[in-house]
Design an enzyme around this catalytic site. Structure first.
Site, mmCIF file in Angstrom:
data_model
loop_
_atom_site.group_PDB
_atom_site.id
_atom_site.type_symbol
_atom_site.label_atom_id
_atom_site.label_comp_id
_atom_site.label_asym_id
_atom_site.label_seq_id
_atom_site.Cartn_x
_atom_site.Cartn_y
_atom_site.Cartn_z
ATOM 1 N N ASN A 1 52.601 -11.579 1.727
ATOM 2 C CA ASN A 1 51.173 -11.253 1.588
ATOM 3 C C ASN A 1 50.821 -11.041 0.119
ATOM 4 O OD1 ASN A 1 52.611 -8.814 2.874
ATOM 5 N ND2 ASN A 1 50.750 -7.772 2.282
ATOM 6 N N ASP A 2 50.329 -9.918 -0.286
ATOM 7 C CA ASP A 2 49.670 -9.765 -1.592
ATOM 8 C C ASP A 2 50.519 -10.225 -2.783
ATOM 9 O OD1 ASP A 2 48.530 -8.157 0.347
ATOM 10 O OD2 ASP A 2 48.766 -6.306 -0.774
#
Ligand code: DQQ
Length: 648
Positions: free
Chosen positions: A133-134
């Site tokens: 993710n991020d």
């Protein structure tokens, strides 16, 4: 709410200063450029074709599926390092992760391995397997760009979050390195969550990240490289007296995360922000430090916006209003505005606003209070979240990374073995022409992947038609296109006013649109992703141009979440309608008007893949013809693979 400084007395361990011999750079082959300007095209007119497209997907049933094990129920074979009894999803832990569709959704298209293989990108960054993710702590150091990222080394769903690590010489070709940080201490046992890097003037590097503690408390931790003379920054040390910041009184300990890059204030000490929420308002708490081990909460907030919910992954940086140079994070003064960005947990969208930062009061005021953070501009109107910028001191640019989330099911992600992609890094500048937004543009290094190009000049696209562009393969492309409307002035008066100005499907015809491109479309247009402009007239008579991506017919897979994305874009009097698209298998990054409005799409075609994927122009306006001129490059693949550490 009362803020309280967090405790710590231990000194910050000074790092060795001796530069060690630089390691040899990884070899990265450059693509051969073949610029073949070909004006000739086979034009194929399909009158009113979008209007009669009747998508009738074959609905997959359970019995259509080849027998296979259910990756959600057969968790015994899926190794989650913690709490094997429950599926670790971000939502259940109060943090953003993929939230749609439901993890319980068992509906699945009859995907083949070839379909899954086609979805993997050729020049976007993604790990070899599993969940990402991020983007975290991007930085440039001793000749290498470093990207860290939220990563589950065990599975293709969120959980057991570590920091993956990769390096690149050019932001395009990447080499995977060993995990930088894993959840192995009480202060991050629940995950090494998002954080940011700061390069200190004395050459040290500090990373502040959120740790989810063994008691599910969100704290901010310090880490630094074990060996500053290693250009690859392979080993990271977690400060033994972590955490350096704990949730202050009045803040939910499960809503306190994602420290920013630090900037230096006029008093010579550093400031950082941490996102949170109070009474439904998103807030950016501000902390001050001189040594990154002891932090003091500032009495006020940098900023808060009512009703915007939890602010994740806050980003705060200066932009120059009189040059296109990027600015180092501590720069203030004349000719400088500050961008405040928050990732809205409730909406899963990244919003920003431009304003003025007062370094004495440590407050920020939006230029337009009606377009404050969460109310006006989005960093990207597509499937995009948790973005983060860094100042590239190598080239003087501010560069933006963003996470492209999936819209299929967790079930499908587990079956294909990976989830999520990062965008091509984008250069961020202030838009001097409008004075009210940023511009985002792919780093120029991506152009090193351009192969042969095809040009089309002044292609007429009549109202209600589609034009096939004969370019051969259409799955790895860099497309630059400009449109002109024939006789639009006379027709403005004919446009029907619309009560709500927002992107509708590409089948919604009005006098002046939509017109644009059909991307990843099969020949019969049974699957297609229109990317388009639509000019709408509001009830007060003003015209607004919308830039939109209609994913509703992008895939026959029923379980895939599909919607129309987009937002307004300023088209100034002296400008044509311009867009640039980066097409990379299942990802389309679309930039309108030089990057004023951007939409990222993650799509899952079932028919329009490999050689069956085509590119069309289309014009679904009822009242105008448009002409289009394009240059389309085939794109080479990037080299993204493990770093050959054993060869060093
Ligand atoms: N992802 C991280 C959090 C952050 C969220 C956890 C945003 O730190 O708030 O993986 O996607």
């Amino acid at each position: 709410m009362q803020n309280s400084p967090s405790h710590t007395n231990a000194p910050y361990t000074l790092l060795p200063e001796d530069p060690s011999p630089a390691r040899p750079p990884a070899s990265s082959r450059r693509p051969v450029k073949v610029f073949a300007a070909t004006a000739a095209s086979v034009v194929f007119l399909t009158s009113l074709v979008m209007l009669i497209v009747n998508q009738s997907p074959e609905t997959p049933t359970e019995s259509d599926h080849p027998p296979r094990s259910d990756p959600l129920t057969s968790r015994a074979t899926t190794s989650f390092s913690r709490d094997a009894g429950r599926l670790p999803t971000g939502v259940s832990q109060g943090v953003s992760a993929k939230s749609y569709p439901s993890v319980r959704d068992r509906l699945s298209y009859n995907w083949t391995n070839a379909m899954f293989a086609w979805q993997r990108t050729a020049f976007h960054f993604q790990p070899e397997k599993n969940w990402m993710n991020d983007p975290d702590g991007p930085l440039y150091y001793m000749g290498w760009y470093h990207l860290f990222y939220q990563y589950n080394p065990d599975s293709a769903v969120w959980g057991n979050i570590t920091w993956g690590h990769a390096v690149s010489k050019d932001l395009i070709h990447w080499l995977y390195l060993p995990l930088a940080m894993v959840p192995d201490r009480w202060f991050d046992a629940g995950g090494v969550w998002t954080g940011s890097a700061t390069l200190l003037p004395d050459g040290r590097i500090v990373i502040l990240y959120t740790g989810d503690t063994d008691e599910s408390i969100q704290v901010q931790n310090l880490a630094y490289p074990a060996n500053l003379s290693d250009p690859l920054l392979i080993e990271w040390v977690k400060y033994p007296d972590n955490p350096v910041i704990v949730p202050p009184a009045g803040i939910n300990p499960e809503e306190f995360r994602d420290p920013t890059t630090a900037w230096m204030g006029p008093d010579g000490t550093w400031r950082i922000l941490v996102g949170s929420k109070v009474d439904g308002s998103g807030i950016a708490l501000i902390y001050q430090t001189s040594n990154f081990t002891a932090f003091e909460a500032q009495p006020g907030l940098l900023h808060a916006v009512n009703g915007t919910g939890m602010w994740e992954c806050v980003d705060f940086y200066p932009v120059s209003t009189n040059s296109s140079n990027g600015l180092e994070t501590s720069v203030v003064g004349p000719g400088v505005k500050h961008v405040l960005k928050a990732s809205l947990d409730d909406l899963k969208k990244d919003y920003y606003a431009i304003g003025t930062y007062d370094p004495v009061s440590d407050t920020w005021t939006p230029d337009d209070p009606e377009a404050d953070v969460g109310m006006g501009l989005q960093v990207d109107y597509g499937r995009y979240y948790a973005s983060k910028t860094f100042f590239d001191q190598n080239t003087g640019r501010r560069i933006l990374w963003g996470w492209i989330n999936e819209t299929d099911t967790d079930y499908d992600d587990l079956a294909k073995g990976w989830a999520s992609v990062q965008t091509i890094p984008r250069v961020v500048t202030f838009d001097n022409k409008t004075g009210s937004n940023i511009l985002e543009w792919p780093v120029e290094e991506v152009e090193s992947l351009r192969l042969n190009s095809t040009e089309f000049d002044d292609i007429l696209v009549e109202a209600g038609s589609a034009v096939l562009l004969d370019i051969g393969m259409a799955t790895q492309l860099d497309i630059s296109v400009e449109f002109e409307i024939e006789g639009s002035d006379a027709l403005e008066a004919l446009e029907e006013p619309e009560a709500i100005i927002e992107c509708a499907t590409a089948q919604n015809r009005t006098t002046l649109g939509p017109f644009g491109l059909l991307v990843l479309a099969d020949k019969s247009l049974s699957e297609l992703t229109p990317i388009y402009f639509h000019i709408a007239k509001s009830t007060n008579g003003s015209l607004t141009t919308l830039f939109c991506a209609d994913e509703t017919r992008s895939s026959k897979a029923l379980e895939v979440f599909k919607k129309v994305y987009g937002g307004p874009v300023a088209v100034l009097d002296d400008e044509k309608f311009t867009m640039r698209l980066l097409v990379d298998h299942s990802i389309i990054e679309s930039f309108a008007q030089g990057g004023r409005t951007v939409i990222t799409s993650r799509i899952y075609p079932t028919e329009a893949i490999y050689g069956a994927a085509k590119l069309f122009l289309f014009n679904n306006a009822t009242g105008v013809n448009v002409t289009a001129s394009l240059e389309i490059w085939q794109m080479n693949s990037a080299f993204i693979r493990p770093f050959p550490l054993e060869e060093m």
